[in-house]
Design a protein around this motif. Structure first.
Motif, PDB file in Angstrom:
ATOM      1  N   GLU A   1       6.554  10.240   6.843  1.00 49.13           N
ATOM      2  CA  GLU A   1       5.471   9.357   6.418  1.00 49.13           C
ATOM      3  C   GLU A   1       4.889   8.605   7.613  1.00 49.13           C
ATOM      4  O   GLU A   1       3.676   8.462   7.745  1.00 49.13           O
ATOM      5  N   GLY A   2       5.766   8.129   8.481  1.00 50.04           N
ATOM      6  CA  GLY A   2       5.299   7.422   9.666  1.00 50.04           C
ATOM      7  C   GLY A   2       4.775   8.324  10.753  1.00 50.04           C
ATOM      8  O   GLY A   2       4.240   7.837  11.757  1.00 50.04           O
ATOM      9  N   ARG A   3       4.966   9.644  10.592  1.00 52.58           N
ATOM     10  CA  ARG A   3       4.463  10.634  11.546  1.00 52.58           C
ATOM     11  C   ARG A   3       5.006  10.374  12.950  1.00 52.58           C
ATOM     12  O   ARG A   3       4.258  10.388  13.939  1.00 52.58           O
ATOM     13  N   PHE A   4       6.333  10.131  13.050  1.00 47.69           N
ATOM     14  CA  PHE A   4       6.926   9.910  14.360  1.00 47.69           C
ATOM     15  C   PHE A   4       8.378  10.328  14.372  1.00 47.69           C
ATOM     16  O   PHE A   4       9.014  10.498  13.323  1.00 47.69           O
TER      17      PHE A   4
ATOM     18  N   LEU B   1      -2.007  -6.577   1.896  1.00 45.97           N
ATOM     19  CA  LEU B   1      -3.468  -6.414   1.851  1.00 45.97           C
ATOM     20  C   LEU B   1      -3.871  -4.947   1.780  1.00 45.97           C
ATOM     21  O   LEU B   1      -4.809  -4.511   2.438  1.00 45.97           O
ATOM     22  N   GLY B   2      -3.139  -4.186   0.984  1.00 45.15           N
ATOM     23  CA  GLY B   2      -3.450  -2.775   0.822  1.00 45.15           C
ATOM     24  C   GLY B   2      -2.970  -1.887   1.932  1.00 45.15           C
ATOM     25  O   GLY B   2      -3.277  -0.694   1.947  1.00 45.15           O
ATOM     26  N   MET B   3      -2.219  -2.448   2.882  1.00 43.50           N
ATOM     27  CA  MET B   3      -1.711  -1.659   4.005  1.00 43.50           C
ATOM     28  C   MET B   3      -0.211  -1.449   3.844  1.00 43.50           C
ATOM     29  O   MET B   3       0.533  -2.400   3.605  1.00 43.50           O
ATOM     30  N   ARG B   4       0.202  -0.214   3.998  1.00 37.73           N
ATOM     31  CA  ARG B   4       1.610   0.142   3.909  1.00 37.73           C
ATOM     32  C   ARG B   4       2.340  -0.328   5.169  1.00 37.73           C
ATOM     33  O   ARG B   4       1.904  -0.044   6.287  1.00 37.73           O
ATOM     34  N   SER B   5       3.434  -1.067   4.999  1.00 35.08           N
ATOM     35  CA  SER B   5       4.227  -1.520   6.136  1.00 35.08           C
ATOM     36  C   SER B   5       5.669  -1.100   5.940  1.00 35.08           C
ATOM     37  O   SER B   5       6.234  -1.248   4.856  1.00 35.08           O
TER      38      SER B   5
ATOM     39  N   ALA C   1      -3.167   1.508   8.275  1.00 36.53           N
ATOM     40  CA  ALA C   1      -4.422   0.853   7.912  1.00 36.53           C
ATOM     41  C   ALA C   1      -5.226   1.750   6.974  1.00 36.53           C
ATOM     42  O   ALA C   1      -5.041   2.977   6.949  1.00 36.53           O
ATOM     43  N   PRO C   2      -6.135   1.163   6.196  1.00 34.14           N
ATOM     44  CA  PRO C   2      -6.950   1.976   5.280  1.00 34.14           C
ATOM     45  C   PRO C   2      -7.979   2.838   5.982  1.00 34.14           C
ATOM     46  O   PRO C   2      -8.556   3.734   5.372  1.00 34.14           O
TER      47      PRO C   2
ATOM     48  N   PHE D   1      -2.704   4.226  12.485  1.00 34.61           N
ATOM     49  CA  PHE D   1      -1.304   3.805  12.519  1.00 34.61           C
ATOM     50  C   PHE D   1      -1.095   2.801  13.654  1.00 34.61           C
ATOM     51  O   PHE D   1      -1.593   3.003  14.763  1.00 34.61           O
ATOM     52  N   VAL D   2      -0.359   1.738  13.373  1.00 36.45           N
ATOM     53  CA  VAL D   2       0.052   0.769  14.389  1.00 36.45           C
ATOM     54  C   VAL D   2       1.572   0.820  14.479  1.00 36.45           C
ATOM     55  O   VAL D   2       2.272   0.548  13.497  1.00 36.45           O
TER      56      VAL D   2
END
Length: 435
Positions: free
Chosen positions: A238-241, A257-261, A280-281, A346-347
């Motif tokens: 999911e995190g692509r890493f 705020l709608g962002m997956r963490s 982020a969206p 992605f952050v």
């Protein structure tokens, strides 16, 4: 056994990281979410650029020697063609027609490699993003053209490699090429007492090649390993890493705020490992990435009531990032070292926090250098992949049709031959009355 006090601090810091990035991320999203940026910046052509013959031949030869040695180390059977200002190498690569350019380009198979390094006068004036890394499904293409101001030239570099290419080779290759760039400066923040001056070659960094930080330790101080060989690679789809960790970390996740963490934490007796990412969206605007990263670093320093020891601009696979080091204002022997990267939407945040000898250990450095990301495909890349898939499907259909047609023709020829033989046999039987 020392008490793992840094662990609690990492949990608190992790929550503040999420809060800071969430507040700054909303204003940094590209206007069109998940859309390909159609605008491209081009550098003005250098009208007074000198010819290639005026470049420093000794420096070029030295760089080519280093690259050639590196290629032979990892690919002993590679074919290397070298001229005065051009170096080409390839191994297990086949020519394919590019879907975007329409030109024939090399595509390395598993275990292969292909690359070109060309020295050209002046600055790079093309339209391709510099540096950039493109996922072409079958292989990755890394492009960069670092400019050397003293020699007024740039190294036009294109490297094609398969997904299973050695991370060590890629890191060392990018470092060699990036060292041709002059004038890279560290983003330093003054602290008391002032940090010693660091040369430019130590402050400029490339993806995954920061095993040694600018903070040098006295040669008389003993080195601590802390069991660096215990790290194993873990993959998070999911995190692509992918990243090296001592074991399965603790996991916390949520939506802000709608962002997956998602946050992972692995405590040790001397400190803790931290891995976090936000989705982020939409794609974060590249023009705002640098501002976002610096704002996050500044906000983290204030929110954690720490002193900022050092801040470096770094990259990971061509994407912008920052390395941040924090120390408590009380002067305790605790060091926090974080790396932040923005990869499209992605952050990523990875870090170590704990006793200073543990944070400076090879285990912590190996962990920080082990991050590998798989960037999401842009609209253009998705279109190119669809075109390639369609062309492969058409090619497979043509092959199947040709095979069936050839088999049908062979069957017809065999049937006609049998019918002719049967007719000739019946005529002979009738003529000689063998019935």
């Amino acid at each position: 056994m020392p008490s793992p006090k840094p662990t609690g601090r990492v949990f608190s810091l992790r929550e503040q990281i999420i809060a800071v990035i969430t507040s700054l991320l909303v204003s940094s999203l590209a206007p069109a979410a998940l859309a390909e940026e159609n605008t491209s910046t081009s550098e003005p052509a250098n009208k007074s650029a000198p010819s290639a013959a005026s470049t420093s031949d000794s420096d070029v030869s030295k760089t080519f020697n280093e690259v050639e040695t590196l290629v032979k180390e990892f690919y002993p059977k590679a074919k290397i063609v070298r001229t005065e200002n051009n170096l080409h190498f390839e191994y297990k690569a086949r020519g394919l027609t590019g879907t975007q350019s329409g030109l024939k380009e090399l595509s390395p198979d598993s275990g292969g490699i292909a690359g070109d390094v060309v020295v050209k006068p002046g600055r790079y004036a093309g339209h391709e993003r510099n540096p950039s890394e493109t996922n072409l499904i079958l292989h990755m293409v890394y492009f960069t053209a670092p400019y050397s101001e003293p020699a007024d030239r740039h190294f036009f570099t294109r490297l094609s490699y398969p997904p299973d290419a050695s991370i060590e080779f890629l890191s060392r290759f990018k470092t060699m090429i990036d060292e041709q760039k002059k004038g890279a400066q560290e983003i330093a923040v003054k602290v008391a007492p002032p940090a010693p001056a660091v040369s430019e070659s130590k402050t400029s960094s490339t993806s995954g090649d920061l095993a040694s930080t600018p903070q040098a330790k006295p040669s008389t101080e003993p080195k601590v390993s802390f069991g660096s060989r215990k790290l194993s690679k873990y993959s998070y789809p999911e995190g692509r890493f992918k990243i090296l960790l001592p074991g399965n970390p603790n996991c916390r996740y949520g939506n802000v705020l709608g962002m997956r963490s998602v946050d992972y934490n692995y405590p040790e007796s001397q400190g803790a490992y931290l891995v976090s990412y936000l989705i982020a969206p939409g794609v974060i605007d590249e023009s705002k990435v640098s501002v976002l990263l610096d704002a996050v670093c500044t906000s983290l320093t204030k929110s954690t009531r720490s002193a900022e020891l050092r801040r470096n601009a770094i990259t990971l696979q061509g994407f912008q990032g920052r390395q941040l080091e924090l120390v408590p204002k009380e002067g305790k022997e605790i060091l926090q070292r974080f790396r932040l990267y923005v990869v499209r939407r992605f952050v990523y945040i990875i870090g170590v926090a704990g006793n200073k000898p543990w944070v400076d250990s090879p285990a912590a450095a190996e962990y920080l250098n082990s991050l590998e990301v798989v960037p999401e495909l842009t609209a253009a890349e998705q279109h190119a992949a669809s075109v390639r898939a369609f062309e492969r499907k058409q090619e497979d259909s043509r092959k199947t049709f040709d095979e069936r047609f050839a088999k049908s023709r062979l069957d017809s020829q065999e049937a006609a031959s049998r019918a002719r033989k049967d007719f000739e046999r019946s005529q002979a039987d009738f003529k000689y009355r063998r019935y």
